[in-house]
Design an enzyme around this catalytic site. Structure first.
Site, short mmCIF file in Angstrom:
data_model
loop_
_atom_site.label_atom_id
_atom_site.label_comp_id
_atom_site.label_asym_id
_atom_site.label_seq_id
_atom_site.Cartn_x
_atom_site.Cartn_y
_atom_site.Cartn_z
N GLY A 14 0.84 -1.20 0.00
CA GLY A 14 0.00 0.00 0.00
C GLY A 14 0.86 1.24 0.00
O GLY A 14 1.42 1.60 1.03
N GLY A 19 1.69 4.63 3.80
CA GLY A 19 2.51 3.49 3.40
C GLY A 19 3.84 3.90 2.81
O GLY A 19 4.90 3.36 3.18
N ARG A 38 -0.75 -1.72 -6.29
CA ARG A 38 -1.46 -2.57 -7.24
C ARG A 38 -1.45 -2.02 -8.66
O ARG A 38 -1.76 -2.74 -9.61
CB ARG A 38 -2.89 -2.79 -6.78
CG ARG A 38 -3.73 -1.54 -6.67
CD ARG A 38 -5.11 -1.85 -6.11
NE ARG A 38 -5.93 -0.66 -5.97
CZ ARG A 38 -7.17 -0.66 -5.52
NH1 ARG A 38 -7.74 -1.82 -5.18
NH2 ARG A 38 -7.85 0.46 -5.41
N VAL A 78 -3.06 -0.36 4.36
CA VAL A 78 -4.23 -0.18 3.51
C VAL A 78 -5.42 0.19 4.38
O VAL A 78 -5.38 0.05 5.61
CB VAL A 78 -4.54 -1.43 2.67
CG1 VAL A 78 -3.35 -1.77 1.77
CG2 VAL A 78 -4.86 -2.64 3.57
N ALA A 80 -8.63 0.17 6.55
CA ALA A 80 -9.21 -0.86 7.39
C ALA A 80 -10.50 -1.39 6.78
O ALA A 80 -11.22 -0.68 6.08
CB ALA A 80 -9.48 -0.31 8.78
N SER A 132 0.75 5.58 14.97
CA SER A 132 0.28 6.94 15.22
C SER A 132 1.38 7.94 14.94
O SER A 132 2.55 7.69 15.19
CB SER A 132 -0.18 7.09 16.67
OG SER A 132 -0.65 8.40 16.91
N GLY A 134 0.66 10.34 12.07
CA GLY A 134 0.36 10.96 10.79
C GLY A 134 1.47 10.77 9.78
O GLY A 134 2.41 9.98 9.97
N LYS A 186 -4.29 1.02 20.18
CA LYS A 186 -4.41 2.15 19.26
C LYS A 186 -5.82 2.76 19.32
O LYS A 186 -5.99 3.98 19.25
CB LYS A 186 -4.10 1.72 17.83
CG LYS A 186 -4.22 2.83 16.77
CD LYS A 186 -3.39 4.05 17.10
CE LYS A 186 -3.16 4.98 15.93
NZ LYS A 186 -4.30 5.32 15.11
N HIS A 189 -5.86 4.86 22.37
CA HIS A 189 -5.07 6.06 22.06
C HIS A 189 -5.94 7.08 21.34
O HIS A 189 -5.96 8.27 21.68
CB HIS A 189 -3.86 5.68 21.21
CG HIS A 189 -3.17 6.85 20.57
ND1 HIS A 189 -3.67 7.49 19.44
CD2 HIS A 189 -2.03 7.51 20.88
CE1 HIS A 189 -2.86 8.48 19.10
NE2 HIS A 189 -1.86 8.51 19.96
N ASN A 190 -6.67 6.63 20.32
CA ASN A 190 -7.49 7.55 19.54
C ASN A 190 -8.66 8.09 20.36
O ASN A 190 -9.07 9.24 20.19
CB ASN A 190 -7.99 6.86 18.28
CG ASN A 190 -6.91 6.72 17.23
OD1 ASN A 190 -5.72 6.80 17.54
ND2 ASN A 190 -7.30 6.50 16.00
N GLU A 193 -7.29 10.74 22.38
CA GLU A 193 -7.05 11.86 21.46
C GLU A 193 -8.33 12.67 21.23
O GLU A 193 -8.31 13.90 21.25
CB GLU A 193 -6.53 11.30 20.13
CG GLU A 193 -6.27 12.31 19.04
CD GLU A 193 -5.88 11.62 17.74
OE1 GLU A 193 -6.46 11.97 16.69
OE2 GLU A 193 -5.01 10.73 17.78
N LYS A 262 -13.48 9.04 12.13
CA LYS A 262 -13.32 7.80 11.35
C LYS A 262 -13.77 6.56 12.10
O LYS A 262 -13.62 5.45 11.61
CB LYS A 262 -11.87 7.65 10.91
CG LYS A 262 -11.43 8.73 9.92
CD LYS A 262 -10.02 8.48 9.40
CE LYS A 262 -9.65 9.53 8.35
NZ LYS A 262 -8.27 9.32 7.83
N ARG A 443 -35.03 -0.91 41.32
CA ARG A 443 -34.91 -2.17 40.57
C ARG A 443 -35.59 -3.31 41.32
O ARG A 443 -36.22 -4.19 40.72
CB ARG A 443 -33.43 -2.50 40.32
CG ARG A 443 -32.73 -1.51 39.40
CD ARG A 443 -31.25 -1.88 39.20
NE ARG A 443 -31.12 -3.07 38.36
CZ ARG A 443 -30.60 -4.23 38.76
NH1 ARG A 443 -30.18 -4.36 40.01
NH2 ARG A 443 -30.52 -5.24 37.93
#
Length: 472
Positions: A14, A19, A38, A78, A80, A132, A134, A186, A189-190, A193, A262, A443
């Site tokens: 990729g 990549g 590709r 590539v 997800a 991570s 960018g 990850k 982490h996001n 973020e 995302k 309850r």
């Protein structure tokens, strides 16, 4: 007598922005790399631009396999989802037992577990790895979070450590745990973020009244020299004073107030709910992005639901303390989710190591993480970061400022959902006697779910509430 050139040590599949950047990074560390795209035309163009005796490009999976030393190591960069499965299916016929496939995208951890189990049955090793930082991080040195088997980590470590960002405690890459641990780390982490960005944006909205863009930028710059030092605060100090190239005001004011996402923040919140972990700060940040997308409804509501307020006047020192306290609450929630996931899924994740590899290269890199790393080193069984004695003392000191900021914002009609959620989480955490007793009574009344009494907390009790004598 001619000799064949040495085989490549890793293939990057990729050649998009991330990549290609990561492939160039690996090559720059002296490694032999083959890149796959590709498109034959693009592979040829990349060869013309970047190719040399250690860096080749191809659009044929058979050529990738033939160019790699054993065990073959393929790093997939590539999109997800279906694209990952498609690449695995296309490459698998050319691979052999013991070869390692690494998914470096933002895949959801259940997909990683599924792929690892399916490939293990065929003798292939699969690693989910968060990356991570960018484009710049991928090129100069990202934070990388691989999971999978320790054997796969042993095969990858000599290649990943030279390419990772480096802090004062070493390369920002480590084995995050078994199975899907890398992608789960990850994801969290996001999520953190998301929380950081929302908290900073809320504080920015409270800093603006009575200050010029340059003055607001200076406040963020000063904060970035203290305990709030971080990549996100640093870039904010530049963003808020940037002039619109098409006008005379701040560029940020010309940007549509609709935040993209995302999915990783939503995954974090869903995962927390399923794990029984409270993450209100991140949930508020996700809700904030969802509501930001309802621009038309917000414009209509502003005209229909009216209330006038004066702009709040809040000292920058209070805002700094509030931001720091809320950040600490958010990180406590995030690391709590990591601990719960490690226990329930058998990851064996070292939380101190996770804090260490986030100190450089990644989006949430910050001075604060030095102390998070130290806290989990002192007490690997720490149940909540906020309960570390040093952090607890800081929260005690900052709590009045956080309360003043949230109170002033709410009184002025300024939305601060993440700051308020952090304060509420902290207040509820500090309750030795909360309100759940009434919920349990409710309850038991409508569902006979039982409750437990304070003098015998291990014994379930049911009461026929309608028969009880009423107090006056």
């Amino acid at each position: 007598m001619s000799t064949s050139p040495p085989l490549a040590q890793i293939a990057v599949i990729g050649m998009g922005v991330m990549g290609l950047s990561l492939a160039r990074n690996l090559h720059s560390r002296g490694l032999r790399v083959v890149g796959f795209d590709r498109s034959p035309a693009r592979a040829a163009a990349l060869t013309d631009t970047w190719g040399d005796e250690r860096f080749s490009f191809t659009s044929d999976y058979g050529s990738v396999a033939a160019a790699l030393e054993r065990p073959r190591r393929l790093l997939l960069m590539v999109t997800a989802g279906a694209a990952v499965d498609a690449v695995i299916a296309a490459a698998k016929p050319f691979l052999a037992r013991g070869d390692v496939i690494v998914d470096g995208g933002n895949s959801h951890w259940p997909d990683t577990d599924r792929r690892e189990q399916a490939l293990a049955a065929e003798g292939l090793q699969f690693v989910g790895m968060g990356v991570s930082g960018g484009q710049e991080g991928a090129l100069r040195g990202p934070s990388m979070m691989p999971g999978g088997s320790p054997q796969a980590w042993d095969a990858l470590r000599p290649l990943l450590e030279p390419a990772a960002a480096v802090s004062d405690t070493g390369p920002c890459v480590t084995w995050c745990g078994h199975g899907s641990a890398g992608h789960a780390v990850k994801m969290v982490h996001n999520g953190i973020e998301y929380g950081d960005m929302q908290l900073i944006a809320e504080v920015w909205s409270l800093l603006r009244p009575g200050r010029t863009p340059g003055q607001v930028a200076q406040v963020f710059h000063q904060w970035n020299e203290g305990r709030l030092q971080s990549f996100l605060v640093e870039i904010t100090s530049h963003i808020v004073a940037a002039r619109d190239p098409r006008g005379s005001g701040p560029l940020v004011d010309a940007i549509l107030d609709v935040a993209g996402q995302k999915g990783t923040g939503r995954w974090t919140v869903v995962d927390a709910v399923q794990a029984g972990v409270a993450m209100p700060t991140v949930a508020a940040a996700v809700d904030g992005r969802v509501l930001s997308a309802r621009k038309a409804d917000r414009v209509r509501a502003a005209g229909l639901i009216r209330e006038d307020h004066a702009a709040p006047d809040i000292a920058s020192a209070d805002l700094e303390a509030a931001l720091y306290a809320a950040k600490l609450c958010s990180y406590s929630q995030g690391f709590n989710l990591l601990a719960a996931a490690s226990t329930s899924r058998g990851y064996d994740t070292d939380l101190a190591e996770i804090a260490r590899i986030w100190k450089a290269g990644c989006i949430i890199r910050a001075r604060f993480l030095d102390r998070v790393h130290a806290a989990f080193q002192r007490d690997p069984g720490l149940t909540l970061l906020a309960l570390d004695p040093d952090f607890a003392a800081e929260l005690s000191q900052a709590l009045p400022a956080l309360r003043r900021v949230v109170g002033a914002a709410i009184g002025a009609g300024v939305p601060v959902p993440a700051l308020a959620a952090s304060l509420s989480w902290l207040d509820q955490l500090r309750q030795t006697r909360g309100t759940a007793c009434l919920i349990q009574a409710q309850r038991d009344w409508f569902g006979a779910h039982s409750y437990r009494r304070t003098e015998a907390p291990d014994v379930p009790v049911h009461t026929e509430w309608g028969t009880l004598e009423r107090l006056s």
